[in-house]
Design a protein around this motif. Structure first.
Motif, PDB file in Angstrom:
ATOM      1  N   TRP A 186      -4.312   1.395   0.429  1.00 10.03           N
ATOM      2  CA  TRP A 186      -5.460   2.301   0.630  1.00 10.03           C
ATOM      3  C   TRP A 186      -5.951   2.224   2.076  1.00 10.03           C
ATOM      4  O   TRP A 186      -6.207   3.247   2.719  1.00 10.03           O
ATOM      5  N   ARG A 209       5.307  12.551  -8.638  1.00 12.07           N
ATOM      6  CA  ARG A 209       4.023  11.907  -8.918  1.00 12.07           C
ATOM      7  C   ARG A 209       3.935  11.466 -10.375  1.00 12.07           C
ATOM      8  O   ARG A 209       3.386  10.392 -10.673  1.00 12.07           O
ATOM      9  N   ALA A 260       2.925   8.534  -3.580  1.00 10.84           N
ATOM     10  CA  ALA A 260       1.795   8.445  -2.645  1.00 10.84           C
ATOM     11  C   ALA A 260       2.241   7.846  -1.313  1.00 10.84           C
ATOM     12  O   ALA A 260       1.797   8.289  -0.241  1.00 10.84           O
ATOM     13  N   LEU A 302      -4.305   9.372  -1.184  1.00 12.07           N
ATOM     14  CA  LEU A 302      -5.452   8.544  -1.567  1.00 12.07           C
ATOM     15  C   LEU A 302      -5.871   8.781  -3.021  1.00 12.07           C
ATOM     16  O   LEU A 302      -6.608   7.959  -3.589  1.00 12.07           O
ATOM     17  N   GLU A 303      -5.420   9.870  -3.638  1.00  9.82           N
ATOM     18  CA  GLU A 303      -5.713  10.079  -5.057  1.00  9.82           C
ATOM     19  C   GLU A 303      -4.992   9.066  -5.947  1.00  9.82           C
ATOM     20  O   GLU A 303      -5.461   8.754  -7.045  1.00  9.82           O
ATOM     21  N   GLU A 304      -3.862   8.565  -5.480  1.00  4.77           N
ATOM     22  CA  GLU A 304      -3.135   7.534  -6.229  1.00  4.77           C
ATOM     23  C   GLU A 304      -3.313   6.152  -5.590  1.00  4.77           C
ATOM     24  O   GLU A 304      -3.383   5.154  -6.288  1.00  4.77           O
ATOM     25  N   ARG A 305      -3.413   6.134  -4.257  1.00  2.00           N
ATOM     26  CA  ARG A 305      -3.608   4.871  -3.543  1.00  2.00           C
ATOM     27  C   ARG A 305      -5.107   4.575  -3.459  1.00  2.00           C
ATOM     28  O   ARG A 305      -5.734   4.681  -2.395  1.00  2.00           O
ATOM     29  N   THR A 306      -5.695   4.192  -4.563  1.00  2.00           N
ATOM     30  CA  THR A 306      -7.123   3.904  -4.582  1.00  2.00           C
ATOM     31  C   THR A 306      -7.378   2.481  -4.068  1.00  2.00           C
ATOM     32  O   THR A 306      -6.490   1.622  -4.101  1.00  2.00           O
ATOM     33  N   ARG A 315      -4.856  12.857   2.066  1.00  2.00           N
ATOM     34  CA  ARG A 315      -5.857  12.929   1.000  1.00  2.00           C
ATOM     35  C   ARG A 315      -5.184  12.936  -0.375  1.00  2.00           C
ATOM     36  O   ARG A 315      -5.709  12.372  -1.334  1.00  2.00           O
ATOM     37  N   LEU A 316      -4.029  13.593  -0.482  1.00  2.00           N
ATOM     38  CA  LEU A 316      -3.271  13.532  -1.744  1.00  2.00           C
ATOM     39  C   LEU A 316      -2.841  12.098  -2.045  1.00  2.00           C
ATOM     40  O   LEU A 316      -2.932  11.633  -3.190  1.00  2.00           O
ATOM     41  N   GLN A 375       4.005  10.530   0.571  1.00  2.00           N
ATOM     42  CA  GLN A 375       3.017  11.480   1.100  1.00  2.00           C
ATOM     43  C   GLN A 375       2.386  10.933   2.379  1.00  2.00           C
ATOM     44  O   GLN A 375       2.166  11.679   3.353  1.00  2.00           O
TER      45      GLN A 375
END
Length: 640
Positions: A478, A424, A432, A466-470, A463-464, A435
């Motif tokens: 996203w 990451r 991401a 989506l923290e990078e794939r905004t 959900r992890l 993941q």
């Protein structure tokens, strides 16, 4: 021999203007041998005593006089010592003349001491002089054996040098008489008399040397520069002759060309020699062209044979052998210097997409074998991460079609290994994406095994991601992750008594459709519509009424407008199966048989693509659905 004026320029005497000189006597040479290098010996042998030679001659004469004086002192000291002994004996024996011997004894003794001192001083001076000379003049040897050897060679050196100069003089004289040589050319050639003999010995003719001088004199006006240019040209000409005789170790063709060039250059035919070289180069270029053509023909033949072998591998269903042939084809086709890994990845992507979209499992097996080769070929973390990720994709896609969960387990392993390479902190978006893919494999296993823990792991992975794939950063990615998250929530929702997970899944799908629009990404839009329809159908089964079920049927039919059979046959079949489920549920809540009949038709269409060979797991599921729907329809028809 060249002489110089006061400005250092060469002064060349006119032809025939030198008078013969008489050789010097041998004794000066014997004296100067200790001091003179071999070149100086040669010059002395020709009776050309320069200021250096005269100086050496004087030093030799002085050395001989000093040695003569030392010898006289030695003998005088000896005689004086003998007289002293006689007078001493007379004194000791007390002869009649003893009183007369006292004074002579003292005189003789003093004379002995004086002469001995003079002899010692001369010897010391001679030794020091020899040391100084040896340190000052390079190449001097002090041994008598060396001196004798040099004296024996002296006559031969003089003869050889004289012969060389006579040869050079003949060349100079012959050139000076030619009418086609200008004054500068003649001066240049005369000044090169010490190299002309070497040039002639190598096989270069006078005409060739004159041609060199002519070309240089026409191009260079300064005499000194012209001499340097000619000196360099003669060295090259001699080297050409040597190369023509020695050969090149590059084959008979090159050796023959070099020999012909040397023969032409020896006569001054430099233009013809150049033409010979150019002709040889043209022939070599033609040979290279023919070789390239043969290489290209061989390349084309190899590719055709490999393609034929690939077809046989596919007929034998040997994915490993097919991948090996494809890798060999990539090696042949890729441009020189291009990355083998990148080209192999492009081929792997092609086979994966074809197997995924056309529903051919063998193509996916070939894609898996190619991905494993990519893992072995990877040289850094980026390449290893990419190879492991595409390996996981192929394993997951094929695993979703099989009843055996082994492929999905292998996919999970591949993704987790990829996350060790794509960290990451270093590549957050690649991390991401992996993941997200890991979540897909875990969700597939969870749905297959009925294990909620796998599904919860899948939700956590999404959900992890989506923290990078905004949405702001990568809106389409996203949306893809939102769609996958909705799938995991939907499966969890179907296994729970409540409806919270199903409602959350529906909202997640609708969020994804805000970015995955039909105009932008029609196939992804159709897939999300299918997933939305599945969640609505599941929720409709738990709720009273038919509103949710009708929304589900509408979503499935919208999806089939883009998921056409010719384009994506397996996805089309999956949507037909899901449509059948929604219609079947609607049919159970209505008195007529219309929706049940539509459900049976949808299942049958799905089974046309969900065969035992291509998708055994989905074939079993669709077959069971068809059996239940057909049973309901038959029962409804039998009812009064």
């Amino acid at each position: 021999m060249r002489s110089f004026d006061r400005q250092g320029q060469r002064v060349v005497p006119p032809p025939g203007g030198r008078s013969p000189q008489r050789p010097p006597p041998r004794w000066p040479l014997r004296i100067a041998l200790r001091l003179m290098p071999e070149a100086a010996l040669a010059r002395l042998a020709e009776a050309r005593l320069t200021g250096w030679g005269i100086l050496l001659l004087c030093l030799g004469i002085a050395s001989d006089l000093t040695q003569l004086f030392g010898n006289v002192a030695f003998w005088a000291a000896g005689a004086s010592f003998a007289l002293a002994l006689v007078f001493l004996a007379a004194l000791v024996l007390r002869t009649r003349f003893c009183q007369l011997c006292a004074v002579p004894f003292v005189v003789a003794l003093v004379s002995t001491l004086v002469f001995a001192a003079v002899f010692g001083a001369q010897s010391l001076m001679a030794a020091q002089a020899r040391g100084v000379i040896a340190d000052t003049v390079p190449g001097v040897a002090a041994g008598q054996d060396w001196l004798k050897e040099i004296l024996d060679r002296l006559d031969k050196i003089g003869e050889d040098t004289a012969a060389t100069r006579q040869d050079a003089a003949e060349i100079r004289d012959s050139m000076a008489t030619r009418e086609d040589i200008t004054g500068l050319e003649a001066r240049l050639l005369a000044a090169m008399e010490d190299r002309l003999a070497a040039a002639r010995a190598s096989g270069i003719t006078d005409a060739a040397l004159i041609e060199l001088a002519r070309r240089i004199s026409a191009d260079v006006a300064d005499p000194q520069q012209a001499f340097r240019e000619l000196e360099n040209a003669v060295e090259i000409a001699i080297r050409v002759q040597q190369e023509g005789r020695q050969g090149s170790n590059l084959g008979a063709f090159v050796d023959e060309v070099l020999a012909r060039v040397a023969s032409l250059a020896a006569t001054g035919a430099y233009d013809e020699a150049t033409v010979e070289i150019d002709a040889a180069l043209a022939r070599e270029a033609e040979e290279a062209r023919l070789l390239d053509e043969r290489r290209e023909e061989s390349r084309a033949r190899s590719l055709r044979l490999l393609d034929a072998g690939l077809e046989q591998d596919l007929l034998r269903r040997d994915a490993e052998s097919a991948a090996a042939r494809l890798a060999r084809m990539v090696e042949i086709e890729r441009p020189e210097g291009a990355s083998l890994f990148d080209h192999l990845r492009a081929v792997q992507d092609d086979w994966y997409e074809r197997g995924r979209d056309r529903g051919v499992n063998l193509d996916l097996e070939v894609a898996i074998a190619l991905a494993r080769r990519m893992v072995d070929l990877a040289t850094d973390a980026d390449q290893r991460g990419a190879a492991l990720n595409v390996l996981g994709n192929a394993l997951q896609t094929l695993g979703m079609r099989e009843t055996d969960p082994a492929r999905l387990e292998d996919a999970v392993t591949a993704y987790r290994l990829a996350l060790e390479e794509w960290t990451r902190g270093r590549v957050p978006l690649d991390w991401a994406m992996t993941q997200t893919n890991l979540g897909l494999a875990l969700a597939g296993l969870g749905a297959r095994e009925g294990d909620p823990a796998r599904l919860e792991q899948a939700v956590a992975a999404y959900r992890l991601a989506l923290e990078e794939r905004t949405r702001k950063r990568v809106p389409l990615d996203w949306a893809a992750t939102q769609n996958n998250l909705g799938n995991a929530l939907q499966v969890l929702g179907t296994r729970e008594a409540g409806t919270a997970r199903l409602k959350e899944a529906i909202e997640t799908y609708r969020l994804a459709l805000e970015e995955w629009t039909r105009e932008r990404v029609p196939l992804q839009w159709a897939m999300t519509q299918t997933n939305l329809g599945s969640a609505l159908a599941e929720l409709g089964e738990r709720e009273a009424g038919t509103a949710r079920l009708e929304q589900a049927v509408e979503a499935f039919r919208l999806a089939l407008e883009e998921r056409v059979r010719e384009r994506v046959p397996l996805d089309w079949a999956a949507t037909q199966n899901n449509l059948g489920l929604a219609l079947q549920t609607l049919g159970t809540r209505e008195a007529d048989t219309e929706h049940l009949e539509q459900a049976v038709a949808a299942y049958r269409l799905a089974l046309e693509e969900f065969t035992r060979e291509t998708a055994p797991y989905y074939h079993e599921v669709a077959s069971q659905n068809l059996a239940r729907a057909q049973a309901l329809l038959d029962e409804r028809r039998k009812a009064p």
